[in-house]
Design a protein around this motif. Sequence first.
Motif, PDB file in Angstrom:
ATOM      1  N   LEU A   1      -5.223  -4.050   6.050  1.00  0.00           N
ATOM      2  CA  LEU A   1      -5.021  -3.518   7.398  1.00  0.00           C
ATOM      3  C   LEU A   1      -6.297  -3.628   8.233  1.00  0.00           C
ATOM      4  O   LEU A   1      -6.228  -3.854   9.444  1.00  0.00           O
TER       5      LEU A   1
ATOM      6  N   ARG B   1       2.552   0.008  10.021  1.00  0.00           N
ATOM      7  CA  ARG B   1       1.720   0.959   9.270  1.00  0.00           C
ATOM      8  C   ARG B   1       0.572   1.495  10.124  1.00  0.00           C
ATOM      9  O   ARG B   1      -0.038   2.498   9.800  1.00  0.00           O
TER      10      ARG B   1
ATOM     11  N   ASN C   1       1.203   6.019   6.987  1.00  0.00           N
ATOM     12  CA  ASN C   1       1.018   5.344   8.257  1.00  0.00           C
ATOM     13  C   ASN C   1      -0.159   5.951   9.020  1.00  0.00           C
ATOM     14  O   ASN C   1      -0.408   7.159   8.952  1.00  0.00           O
TER      15      ASN C   1
ATOM     16  N   SER D   1       0.833  -5.214  11.151  1.00  0.00           N
ATOM     17  CA  SER D   1       0.686  -4.184  10.118  1.00  0.00           C
ATOM     18  C   SER D   1       2.047  -3.660   9.669  1.00  0.00           C
ATOM     19  O   SER D   1       2.120  -2.717   8.879  1.00  0.00           O
TER      20      SER D   1
ATOM     21  N   SER E   1       0.831  -1.197   0.000  1.00  0.00           N
ATOM     22  CA  SER E   1       0.000   0.000   0.000  1.00  0.00           C
ATOM     23  C   SER E   1       0.867   1.249   0.000  1.00  0.00           C
ATOM     24  O   SER E   1       1.939   1.286   0.593  1.00  0.00           O
TER      25      SER E   1
END
Length: 332
Positions: free
Chosen positions: A250, A59, A26, A56, A22
């Motif tokens: 996510l 992130r 963040n 994640s 992606s």
Amino acid sequence: MNYKATFLVPVTAAVGMLYIPSLQANTNWLMATGYPDDSFFTQNLREFVEEVEENSDGRITIDMRSNGTLVSHDEIKRSVQRDVVQLGEVRLGAYSNEHPVFRIDSLPGLATTYEEGYQLNELLQPYYEEVMAEQGILPLAYVSWPGQGFFADKPIESADDASGMSIRIYSQPTQKMAQSLGFNATILPFSEVPQAFSTNMIGSLFTSAQTGIDVQVWDYVNHFTYTGTMHNINALIINPAALDALDEDLQQVVRDAARNAHERGWEMSEARSTENNEVLEEHGFTVTQASDELQTAIKDVGEEILAEWRQDASDEANEIIDTYIQWRNSAE
């Protein structure tokens, strides 16, 4: 906790999908809880935060503040609704005046064991989500409090022992139960319990051993009469817009971590229930099981409260309770 193998709702994860990194910036979230760091609720949420951040790959970062230091316990739900904080933990019974569904876990005698509490919660989850969606929040996980009991300066063995004693309770159903037993009952938030004891506003509590430990109740009384009675529910909630703003992979990280927190939290609660009695005894408490006379009195008033609740609740909620009671009766 064998009952979970029967009632576990599986998490559906996307598999076999091509992963594309992606370009999303963040995400930094704030999270609030009103409980101290040594509470198993807080410890469970710490593990949730660590899992989200690790899975994640950094992130998502979550700045979690405990013990009401970021937002007071009573303001957490509103703060999540307004996106002041993105995540928070709330006790559903604190909002019993908003909707009948938030009173279910406080109905005396409806779910007196972890097995019963877990099954009732599994049945209620879709309805909780429906109600809370209308309020602009999304529940991610639910964790049970240990069973309840009476903290006082003497054992509570019957309604005669309760007569005229001032007590702190935390919901409309527990207020009616306490009053029916003869207590002078006052609803107070968790944060006001120590001051209420210090000013002689109250002389007893009806709550879990965990709450007693959190407020260091040994400074005021020295008896705990365990009744079981109910397993109140805390919910981990999130602002839906905050979750929707994430990429799908996510979002799944957050949901998976939440489900793990749900299962782990029930296990931690059950383990802590036993440990808590030991902690109380180490602080000079006499811990006793409620007498049959007291349990019968609680059961009788619980049936009255359930009948009253049914009149306010929707057909959908009543059907859920009917399904649960049918299961409970078949399990006995």
